[in-house]
Design an enzyme around this catalytic site. Structure first.
Site, mmCIF file in Angstrom:
data_model
loop_
_atom_site.group_PDB
_atom_site.id
_atom_site.type_symbol
_atom_site.label_atom_id
_atom_site.label_comp_id
_atom_site.label_asym_id
_atom_site.label_seq_id
_atom_site.Cartn_x
_atom_site.Cartn_y
_atom_site.Cartn_z
ATOM 1 N N LYS A 176 -1.215 38.908 7.463
ATOM 2 C CA LYS A 176 -0.767 37.748 6.851
ATOM 3 C C LYS A 176 -1.805 37.595 5.831
ATOM 4 C CE LYS A 176 0.290 35.821 11.226
ATOM 5 N NZ LYS A 176 -0.428 35.088 12.274
ATOM 6 N N LYS A 213 -4.301 47.686 7.895
ATOM 7 C CA LYS A 213 -3.385 46.796 8.941
ATOM 8 C C LYS A 213 -2.557 45.907 8.069
ATOM 9 C CE LYS A 213 -5.821 42.900 10.740
ATOM 10 N NZ LYS A 213 -5.864 41.770 12.069
ATOM 11 N N LYS A 224 -13.507 39.702 6.939
ATOM 12 C CA LYS A 224 -13.323 38.324 6.575
ATOM 13 C C LYS A 224 -14.223 37.680 5.870
ATOM 14 C CE LYS A 224 -9.341 37.028 9.444
ATOM 15 N NZ LYS A 224 -8.778 35.870 10.239
HETATM 16 P P1 TYM Z 1 -3.117 37.399 14.799
HETATM 17 O O1 TYM Z 1 -2.711 35.886 14.756
HETATM 18 O O2 TYM Z 1 -4.026 38.196 13.809
HETATM 19 O O3 TYM Z 1 -2.165 38.270 15.724
HETATM 20 C C1 TYM Z 1 -1.454 37.804 16.655
HETATM 21 C C2 TYM Z 1 -1.109 38.938 17.330
HETATM 22 O O4 TYM Z 1 -0.470 40.095 16.655
HETATM 23 C C3 TYM Z 1 -1.224 41.546 16.766
HETATM 24 N N1 TYM Z 1 -1.160 42.069 15.199
HETATM 25 C C4 TYM Z 1 -0.918 43.404 15.116
HETATM 26 N N2 TYM Z 1 -0.478 44.357 15.804
HETATM 27 C C5 TYM Z 1 -0.151 45.587 15.253
HETATM 28 N N3 TYM Z 1 -0.209 45.972 14.103
HETATM 29 C C6 TYM Z 1 -0.701 44.846 13.135
HETATM 30 N N4 TYM Z 1 -0.630 44.830 11.994
HETATM 31 C C7 TYM Z 1 -0.971 43.597 13.757
HETATM 32 N N5 TYM Z 1 -1.269 42.383 13.256
HETATM 33 C C8 TYM Z 1 -1.540 41.245 14.335
HETATM 34 C C9 TYM Z 1 -2.526 41.007 17.017
HETATM 35 O O5 TYM Z 1 -3.302 42.136 17.651
HETATM 36 C C10 TYM Z 1 -2.345 39.890 17.895
HETATM 37 O O6 TYM Z 1 -2.170 40.509 19.306
HETATM 38 N N6 TYM Z 1 -7.596 36.430 17.375
HETATM 39 C C11 TYM Z 1 -6.176 36.270 17.457
HETATM 40 C C12 TYM Z 1 -5.414 35.402 17.932
HETATM 41 C C13 TYM Z 1 -6.002 34.853 19.290
HETATM 42 C C14 TYM Z 1 -6.074 35.386 20.651
HETATM 43 C C15 TYM Z 1 -6.656 34.849 21.450
HETATM 44 C C16 TYM Z 1 -5.231 36.712 21.089
HETATM 45 C C17 TYM Z 1 -6.876 33.708 19.384
HETATM 46 N N7 TYM Z 1 -7.160 33.541 20.763
HETATM 47 C C18 TYM Z 1 -6.742 34.910 22.590
HETATM 48 C C19 TYM Z 1 -5.479 36.900 22.395
HETATM 49 C C20 TYM Z 1 -5.949 36.112 23.310
HETATM 50 C C21 TYM Z 1 -5.498 36.834 16.074
HETATM 51 O O7 TYM Z 1 -6.078 36.404 15.023
HETATM 52 O O8 TYM Z 1 -4.227 37.339 16.162
#
Ligand code: TYM
Length: 345
Positions: free
Chosen positions: A209, A206, A123
């Site tokens: 967003k 991957k 990032k």
């Molecule tokens: P985020 O917002 O990027 O994504 C949310 C969830 O979606 C999953 N995900 C995917 N799974 C499969 N293929 C993809 N291309 C894909 N893109 C996103 C992510 O693995 C996630 O489960 N850091 C985290 C948010 C977070 C969090 C937490 C998660 C903050 N605190 C505590 C678990 C526990 C994030 O940026 O997810």
């Protein structure tokens, strides 16, 4: 809630915390990698689902848009089947203990650990010196999200695995440093063919967003025409569709489309390969469009309906924050006592 085959009420299998950033549209990766699993797990676990707006601002967000997308992500989760009644569905900034615990964890985590985080490297890119400090300590806040509820299980997509390992390391170091087992070590729950949904434009990246091209992802708000167009334009390769696992090797775009089909239809690779045998890519993409529209169409319609009443979404989120606060405030108090902060008279 108890359904057949699930754990009876009062005997939950553990406590789940998971989070999602409100940085734009929910996409198919979020749904297949995370939200769909949450819907299944909510039957057997006590669940807290958090919309992580504080994580979102580690990179610039337009304030008015952040408010809109926070509500839209809440609506999308409810539309996809996450129950705001049985679980706590809430916004991270509504529960101050996340930020308060994060500070303590900033003092436990080591700089060397954070330096290894690949998501920060991705990032921040080449301009590392100009990245926000928040982006650097992002994984510590994520550890706080989990540990402030003493969560036992964390269902995520595969891209979050390294962050979860860090959360475990922080929990363990805290317990050792202070000679008391305050935190359970949270278990990652990463499963299903949707655990890693790749970009429709590049099978090695991957789905995300933050990808500049909207053609790289299926948004949960896309209508039939958009879904059809995105699959039509999705990158494939000049070979015929694979008929065996061996033929899939070295073909990331074909693998991705087959994985998406498998995840959306709940079928194994072998079943999918049998289903699509003899088809051209174009005919397979038309089939894929149909299954995606079947799954996403009703979620999309329900999200739009819920978004017509933002005040109701806010009320639901306020109730979720209340539940979450009750647990988090207790754990934070315990942590403050263990650390040696003078209790307020
Ligand atoms: P985020 O917002 O990027 O994504 C949310 C969830 O979606 C999953 N995900 C995917 N799974 C499969 N293929 C993809 N291309 C894909 N893109 C996103 C992510 O693995 C996630 O489960 N850091 C985290 C948010 C977070 C969090 C937490 C998660 C903050 N605190 C505590 C678990 C526990 C994030 O940026 O997810």
């Amino acid at each position: 809630m108890s359904t057949s085959g699930s754990t009876p009420l009062g005997q939950k299998a553990g406590r789940i915390l998971s989070g999602i950033q409100p940085t734009g549209n929910l996409h198919l990766g979020n749904y297949l990698g995370a939200i769909r699993n949450w819907v299944t797990l909510q039957q057997d676990y006590e669940c807290l689902f958090c919309i992580v707006d504080m994580h979102a601002i580690t990179v610039w967000q337009d304030p008015a848009e952040l408010i809109r997308t926070t509500r839209e992500v809440a609506a999308g989760m409810i539309a996809a089947g996450v129950s705001p009644v049985d679980n706590a569905l809430f916004v991270q900034s509504h529960v101050p203990a996340h930020a308060q615990l994060a500070w303590v964890l900033n003092c436990v985590a080591r700089i060397g650990w954070l330096n290894r985080m690949t998501q920060f490297k991705d990032k921040a890119g080449k301009n590392r010196e100009n990245a926000s400090v928040g982006l650097y300590v992002y994984p510590n806040l994520m550890a706080a999200d989990i540990l402030v509820y003493k969560a036992t299980h964390v269902p995520v997509g595969e891209d979050q695995k390294q962050h979860l390992e860090l959360a475990r390391d922080i929990a363990q170091k805290f317990n050792i440093d202070f000679g008391k087992v305050v935190f359970p070590l949270p278990e990652p729950v990463i499963r299903g063919p949707g655990m890693r949904v790749m970009s429709l434009r590049d099978g090695l990246k991957k789905m995300s967003k933050s990808d500049e091209s909207d053609y790289s992802r299926l948004n949960m708000t896309d209508d039939r025409d958009a879904i059809a167009l995105k699959f039509q334009k999705a990158k494939s390769d000049p070979l015929p569709l694979p008929t065996t696992d061996a033929e899939m090797e070295g073909r990331p775009e074909a693998i991705n489309l087959i994985n998406i089909y498998a995840a959306l239809t709940d079928k194994s690779h072998a079943e999918v390969l049998a289903d699509i045998s003899g088809l051209q890519f174009s005919a397979f993409k038309a089939k894929l469009t149909e299954v995606a529209v079947n799954v996403l169409g009703p979620i999309n319609a329900e999200t739009k309906r819920l978004m017509n009443d933002p005040a109701e979404i806010d009320r639901v989120l306020a109730r979720g924050a209340e539940k979450a606060n009750t647990i988090a405030a207790g754990v934070l108090k315990e942590v403050y006592d263990v650390v040696g902060f003078l209790p307020r008279a």
